[in-house]
Design an enzyme around this catalytic site. Structure first.
Site, PDB file in Angstrom:
ATOM      1  N   GLU A 148      20.044  55.011  53.244  1.00  0.00           N
ATOM      2  CA  GLU A 148      20.382  53.596  53.126  1.00  0.00           C
ATOM      3  C   GLU A 148      21.347  53.216  54.242  1.00  0.00           C
ATOM      4  O   GLU A 148      22.571  53.389  54.092  1.00  0.00           O
ATOM      5  CB  GLU A 148      21.043  53.314  51.768  1.00  0.00           C
ATOM      6  N   GLY A 157      21.655  44.701  51.357  1.00  0.00           N
ATOM      7  CA  GLY A 157      21.996  43.354  50.897  1.00  0.00           C
ATOM      8  C   GLY A 157      22.165  42.343  52.013  1.00  0.00           C
ATOM      9  O   GLY A 157      22.675  41.247  51.782  1.00  0.00           O
ATOM     10  N   ASN A 159      17.917  49.766  41.813  1.00  0.00           N
ATOM     11  CA  ASN A 159      19.359  49.846  41.589  1.00  0.00           C
ATOM     12  C   ASN A 159      19.849  48.428  41.326  1.00  0.00           C
ATOM     13  O   ASN A 159      19.964  47.636  42.258  1.00  0.00           O
ATOM     14  CB  ASN A 159      20.037  50.453  42.830  1.00  0.00           C
ATOM     15  N   TRP A 160      20.115  48.143  40.077  1.00  0.00           N
ATOM     16  CA  TRP A 160      20.497  46.768  39.715  1.00  0.00           C
ATOM     17  C   TRP A 160      21.909  46.433  40.168  1.00  0.00           C
ATOM     18  O   TRP A 160      22.325  45.281  40.120  1.00  0.00           O
ATOM     19  CB  TRP A 160      20.419  46.568  38.200  1.00  0.00           C
ATOM     20  N   LYS A 161      22.679  47.445  40.504  1.00  0.00           N
ATOM     21  CA  LYS A 161      24.106  47.263  40.837  1.00  0.00           C
ATOM     22  C   LYS A 161      24.793  46.539  39.670  1.00  0.00           C
ATOM     23  O   LYS A 161      24.377  46.718  38.525  1.00  0.00           O
ATOM     24  CB  LYS A 161      24.259  46.545  42.171  1.00  0.00           C
ATOM     25  N   GLY A 175      17.585  47.331  45.834  1.00  0.00           N
ATOM     26  CA  GLY A 175      18.684  46.587  45.227  1.00  0.00           C
ATOM     27  C   GLY A 175      18.220  45.208  44.786  1.00  0.00           C
ATOM     28  O   GLY A 175      17.610  45.040  43.736  1.00  0.00           O
ATOM     29  N   GLY A 176      18.472  44.214  45.617  1.00  0.00           N
ATOM     30  CA  GLY A 176      18.196  42.811  45.264  1.00  0.00           C
ATOM     31  C   GLY A 176      16.805  42.577  44.702  1.00  0.00           C
ATOM     32  O   GLY A 176      16.643  41.876  43.686  1.00  0.00           O
ATOM     33  N   GLU A 217      28.335  51.796  48.481  1.00  0.00           N
ATOM     34  CA  GLU A 217      29.333  50.930  47.834  1.00  0.00           C
ATOM     35  C   GLU A 217      30.388  51.773  47.100  1.00  0.00           C
ATOM     36  O   GLU A 217      31.546  51.376  47.005  1.00  0.00           O
ATOM     37  CB  GLU A 217      28.626  49.932  46.900  1.00  0.00           C
ATOM     38  N   HIS A 244      26.359  56.377  46.646  1.00  0.00           N
ATOM     39  CA  HIS A 244      25.964  55.061  47.192  1.00  0.00           C
ATOM     40  C   HIS A 244      27.058  54.559  48.127  1.00  0.00           C
ATOM     41  O   HIS A 244      28.251  54.771  47.867  1.00  0.00           O
ATOM     42  CB  HIS A 244      25.730  54.065  46.040  1.00  0.00           C
ATOM     43  N   SER A 289      17.425  46.244  51.912  1.00  0.00           N
ATOM     44  CA  SER A 289      16.612  45.029  52.048  1.00  0.00           C
ATOM     45  C   SER A 289      15.114  45.304  52.027  1.00  0.00           C
ATOM     46  O   SER A 289      14.352  44.650  52.740  1.00  0.00           O
ATOM     47  CB  SER A 289      17.029  44.248  53.307  1.00  0.00           C
TER      48      SER A 289
HETATM   49  P1  13P Z   1      19.274  45.877  48.801  1.00  0.00           P
HETATM   50  O1  13P Z   1      17.823  46.200  48.486  1.00  0.00           O
HETATM   51  O2  13P Z   1      19.804  44.714  48.011  1.00  0.00           O
HETATM   52  O3  13P Z   1      19.518  45.767  50.262  1.00  0.00           O
HETATM   53  O4  13P Z   1      20.123  47.132  48.280  1.00  0.00           O
HETATM   54  C1  13P Z   1      19.757  48.402  48.678  1.00  0.00           C
HETATM   55  C2  13P Z   1      20.580  49.361  47.909  1.00  0.00           C
HETATM   56  O5  13P Z   1      21.757  49.507  48.149  1.00  0.00           O
HETATM   57  C3  13P Z   1      19.931  50.101  46.828  1.00  0.00           C
HETATM   58  O6  13P Z   1      20.758  51.121  46.370  1.00  0.00           O
END
Ligand code: 13P
Length: 251
Positions: free
Chosen positions: A167, A173, A9-11, A233-234, A97, A95, A212
């Site tokens: 999650e 993050g 997930n590149w966000k 994510g990251g 967010e 998600h 993470s």
């Molecule tokens: P991180 O891997 O950056 O913690 O993000 C997880 C995430 O929200 C994937 O959707």
């Protein structure tokens, strides 16, 4: 046997140039990945790049959110059919967010899940508790409520057509990962919740962990019996890190 899935997930990150480089980097390294399924979910505007770059590869792609509407006067929204038109296989729904910054309710998320299925997309359905909720000891209550919202909307049959992603909000993050035991406990809880309706569906549904996940901790998380992959994510923004997690999912 559930095939592991590692989805990036590149966000809201990157540029046209960096997206091309990242897609090509993943494409170049993917040959070593054999058993795990791999997908990337870039920002929507980069999906045509994924469509062009990944078309002849085993890598799938998808969106990060989808409208509940099929078409019409919904400025800024993207319909499931539009993602499907670019051969997206997956779309993330619910998600944290989106839930936190856009006020998405359990009901709306369940509607998005259904809209994704109507467009032929596989929803990656995110659930998870906040730190406050974990500290209050209501993790199972919160996650159970989130899972139940989809089951109430379309039955367990609808839920089983998606992928669940646990999650924990406090791990997203933050560099603070759930321990493999903490994650496994919630994954087992989710599977049991589904099994109460349909044991076969529960045995087949994939439950990803997100929060993470990195090359250094992926293997021990993925070794747990109810963790069927990761939503990254990251670490999905660096081809080498993402590929290392994909390789860990093979083991
Ligand atoms: P991180 O891997 O950056 O913690 O993000 C997880 C995430 O929200 C994937 O959707």
């Amino acid at each position: 046997m559930r095939q592991p899935l590692v989805a990036g997930n590149w966000k809201m990150n990157g540029s046209r140039q960096s997206a091309i480089e990242l897609l090509n980097g993943i494409k170049a390294g993917i040959s070593e990945v054999t058993t795990a399924e791999v997908a990337v979910c870039p920002p929507s505007i980069f999906i045509p790049l994924a469509w062009r770059t990944l078309a002849d590869t085993p890598i799938a792609w998808g969106g990060q959110d989808v409208s509940v509407h099929e078409s019409g006067a919904y400025t800024g929204e993207i319909a499931g059919s539009m993602f499907a038109d670019y051969d997206c296989k997956y779309v993330i729904v619910g998600h944290s967010e989106r839930r936190t910054y856009h006020g998405e309710s359990d009901t709306l998320v369940a509607e998005k899940f259904e809209a994704a299925r109507k467009a032929g997309l596989i929803p990656i359905f995110c659930v998870g508790e906040t730190l406050e909720e974990r500290e209050q000891g209501i993790t199972e209550q919160v996650v159970g409520r989130q899972v139940d919202a989809v089951i109430s909307r379309g039955g367990v049959g609808l839920l089983a057509q998606g992928v669940v992603a646990y999650e924990p909000v406090w791990a997203i993050g933050t560099g603070r990962t759930a321990s493999p035991e903490q994650a496994q406990d919630v994954h087992a809880f989710i599977r049991a919740r589904i099994a109460a309706h349909d044991p076969e569906a529960a045995a087949e549904v994939r439950i990803l962990y997100g929060g993470s996940m990195k090359p250094g901790n992926a293997a021990e998380l993925l070794a747990k019996p109810d963790i069927d992959g990761g939503l990254i994510g990251g670490a999905s923004l660096k081809a080498a890190d993402f590929l290392a997690i994909c390789t860990a999912a093979n083991a």
